[in-house]
Design an enzyme around this catalytic site. Structure first.
Site, PDB file in Angstrom:
ATOM      1  N   ASN A 199     -15.379 -25.411 -56.953  1.00 21.00           N
ATOM      2  CA  ASN A 199     -16.075 -25.023 -58.178  1.00 21.00           C
ATOM      3  C   ASN A 199     -15.200 -25.405 -59.379  1.00 21.00           C
ATOM      4  O   ASN A 199     -14.117 -25.968 -59.208  1.00 21.00           O
ATOM      5  CB  ASN A 199     -16.418 -23.533 -58.173  1.00 21.00           C
ATOM      6  CG  ASN A 199     -15.189 -22.640 -58.044  1.00 21.00           C
ATOM      7  OD1 ASN A 199     -14.097 -22.989 -58.510  1.00 21.00           O
ATOM      8  ND2 ASN A 199     -15.347 -21.488 -57.413  1.00 21.00           N
ATOM      9  N   ASP A 206     -21.790 -20.135 -51.431  1.00 24.33           N
ATOM     10  CA  ASP A 206     -21.953 -20.078 -49.975  1.00 24.33           C
ATOM     11  C   ASP A 206     -23.268 -20.735 -49.557  1.00 24.33           C
ATOM     12  O   ASP A 206     -23.330 -21.463 -48.564  1.00 24.33           O
ATOM     13  CB  ASP A 206     -21.941 -18.625 -49.496  1.00 24.33           C
ATOM     14  CG  ASP A 206     -20.649 -17.901 -49.848  1.00 24.33           C
ATOM     15  OD1 ASP A 206     -19.602 -18.571 -49.930  1.00 24.33           O
ATOM     16  OD2 ASP A 206     -20.690 -16.677 -50.052  1.00 24.33           O
ATOM     17  N   GLU A 230     -11.593 -24.009 -59.447  1.00 25.69           N
ATOM     18  CA  GLU A 230     -10.786 -24.666 -58.417  1.00 25.69           C
ATOM     19  C   GLU A 230     -10.442 -26.100 -58.810  1.00 25.69           C
ATOM     20  O   GLU A 230      -9.355 -26.600 -58.512  1.00 25.69           O
ATOM     21  CB  GLU A 230     -11.513 -24.617 -57.081  1.00 25.69           C
ATOM     22  CG  GLU A 230     -11.600 -23.202 -56.502  1.00 25.69           C
ATOM     23  CD  GLU A 230     -12.691 -23.027 -55.471  1.00 25.69           C
ATOM     24  OE1 GLU A 230     -12.777 -21.931 -54.885  1.00 25.69           O
ATOM     25  OE2 GLU A 230     -13.485 -23.974 -55.256  1.00 25.69           O
TER      26      GLU A 230
END
Length: 491
Positions: A204, A279, A207
């Site tokens: 993301n 997820d 990150e």
């Protein structure tokens, strides 16, 4: 592309996937707050409902199962009530939990959220985040070796809470080197996996900032442009074949070696309580790649699955039928104009002639159908711009539209003549025309090029304007008038 996406997701059923990563239990305590505590200036929440559901890697496993896969989940939890609750919820979703290890020295990671109405008030986190060690670490490695080559894909969901130790990652790399599998890495510290030889990494934005050592993060709305410059560096740092960089409301950038990045776009959703979109994205991306999809198609499917859960609350999952319905119902509608431009540019590169027309199309009738068929005949692709509900009210009065935007989209998407649909808030589509610049702009009615406000824009970039007369005695207004007259006769 949506027909291709639908064909891919129909292959999800029966795929076997191994998920390894940090298990969490998400607990939601919902209630109301109408009083202030006497002991401190804090609200008193009267709890009305308590829900427990899988979180973290466990949520990824559930998403895979709901999308049709046979899922084996490998992790370590405590020997506590939270672990039993988590395993019960996983079993309820049809997961194989025989690989979940109970370690008496650990406490199951639990995240408890207290909400009043739609407001999140506080979150309590508990559980062991130290690295699993000793015999339990070896049990994870042995289970990984046993299952790795029995499945169609492997997903690593690493939140940094102790399951993915250096030894486990080394074992993962050795297995991938022995015989390559579809291996998807979703990890807070992606650099730890650079030698594993994974298929795709999914960072993301936060990150990405860490991985690329970006000292000045971009403002929202400019992040995709910032990350777009670092595609090859990301591929090198992750050691993967692809990188799927998700950038919140700006969509995602899909990088691969030797090609320009492919961008997918997200639709704005008014929901602040949805959790687990990453997820869901990883789950759909994994199954699409395991079904033989290209990274571009896999990215489109993944973004659609994430869009489904963003319309829900709490830690949510996307079911197979929901994804099918979403792709089917939204196959022609594109909210984001830059995404629309991307599609138009692709058609143009293929040598196709782009036609654009616009209107309210409130109560669809045969005149509309004929008009759209004639417009499509002027080129290869017909893009339809719909006036928003607010725009129609300004143009037609407060009693219109009869059908709201969603209803009009659903009906018009069923017409073979229409290729893509978008909407605009203004009274005219001048701003939209300036962006997509169709080869032909079609307008119906008694206009001339001299009194058509959109004409200078189209002619300015070298486009052509076509005025097409309406079909006689066919209009929404006349239909409404006939209905009103009929009502009077019945009274």
């Amino acid at each position: 592309m949506n027909s291709e996406c639908l064909a891919i997701i129909n292959r999800f059923g029966g795929l076997k996937v191994l998920v390894i990563g940090d298990a969490m239990l998400d607990v939601y305590m919902d209630g109301s707050a109408n009083r202030i505590c006497r002991e401190a200036p804090v609200p008193i929440v009267d709890i009305k409902e308590v829900k427990a559901m899988p979180g973290g890697a466990a949520n990824t496993a559930v998403n895979l199962a709901e999308l049709g896969a046979e899922v084996h989940y490998l992790s370590a939890v405590g020997c506590d009530r939270e672990a039993e609750l988590l395993k019960d919820t996983l079993t309820g979703h049809g997961l194989d939990i025989s690989l979940i290890i109970c370690d008496q020295a650990r406490r199951t990671i639990t995240k408890q959220r207290v909400t009043a109405g739609s407001q999140l008030l506080v979150r309590f986190d508990s559980g062991t985040t130290d690295a699993v060690c000793g015999e339990y670490e070896q049990q994870i490695i042995e289970a990984l070796k046993e299952k790795f080559h029995e499945v169609d894909a492997v997903v690593v969901s690493d939140y940094g809470y102790g399951i993915m130790t250096d030894k486990v990652i080394d074992a993962l790399g050795a297995l991938q080197g022995k015989r390559e599998n579809i291996l998807v890495i979703d990890a807070k510290s992606l650099d730890k996996y650079s030698c594993v030889g994974a298929t795709v990494a999914k960072p993301n934005y936060q990150e990405l900032v860490t991985l690329l050592a970006i000292t000045e993060p971009a403002a929202i709305g400019h992040r995709s442009e910032q990350i777009k410059l670092h595609g090859q560096k990301l591929l090198k740092k992750t050691g993967t074949k692809y990188v799927a960089a998700t950038i919140d409301i700006e969509g995602a950038l899909l990088f691969q070696h030797g090609k320009e990045p492919y961008r997918t776009f997200s639709k704005p959703v008014e929901n602040t309580r949805a959790a687990g979109a990453g997820d869901t994205y990883v789950s759909a991306l994994t199954l699409a790649l395991a079904s033989g999809a290209s990274i571009e198609v896999a990215g489109e499917i993944a973004k659609s699955a994430a869009a489904v859960i963003l319309q829900k609350s709490g830690t949510a999952t996307c079911m197979h039928n929901e994804l099918s319905q979403y792709l089917g119902s939204s196959s022609k509608y594109i909210h984001d104009w830059q995404e629309l431009k991307s599609h138009v540019d692709t058609f143009r590169k293929e040598g196709k002639r782009i036609v654009f027309t616009n209107g309210c199309f409130d109560l669809l009738h045969s005149g509309h159908v004929t008009y759209l068929e004639q417009a499509r005949a002027l080129g290869d692709v017909l893009v339809l711009g719909l006036n928003s509900d607010a725009s129609i009210k300004r143009l037609k009065g407060s009693a219109r539209p009869i059908n709201n935007l969603y209803e009009r989209l659903r009906i018009l998407s069923g017409l073979e003549s229409v290729t893509l649909i978008t909407s605009f808030e203004e009274d005219t589509p001048i701003n939209l025309l300036d962006i997509i610049q169709p080869d032909v702009y079609v307008k119906g009615g008694d206009y001339t090029i001299g009194n058509l406000p959109e004409a200078p824009i189209v002619l300015g970039y070298g486009g052509k304007v076509e005025i097409m007369p309406f079909v006689q005695d066919r209009s929404t207004t006349s239909i409404i008038t006939r209905i009103k007259n009929l009502d009077k006769q019945l009274v």
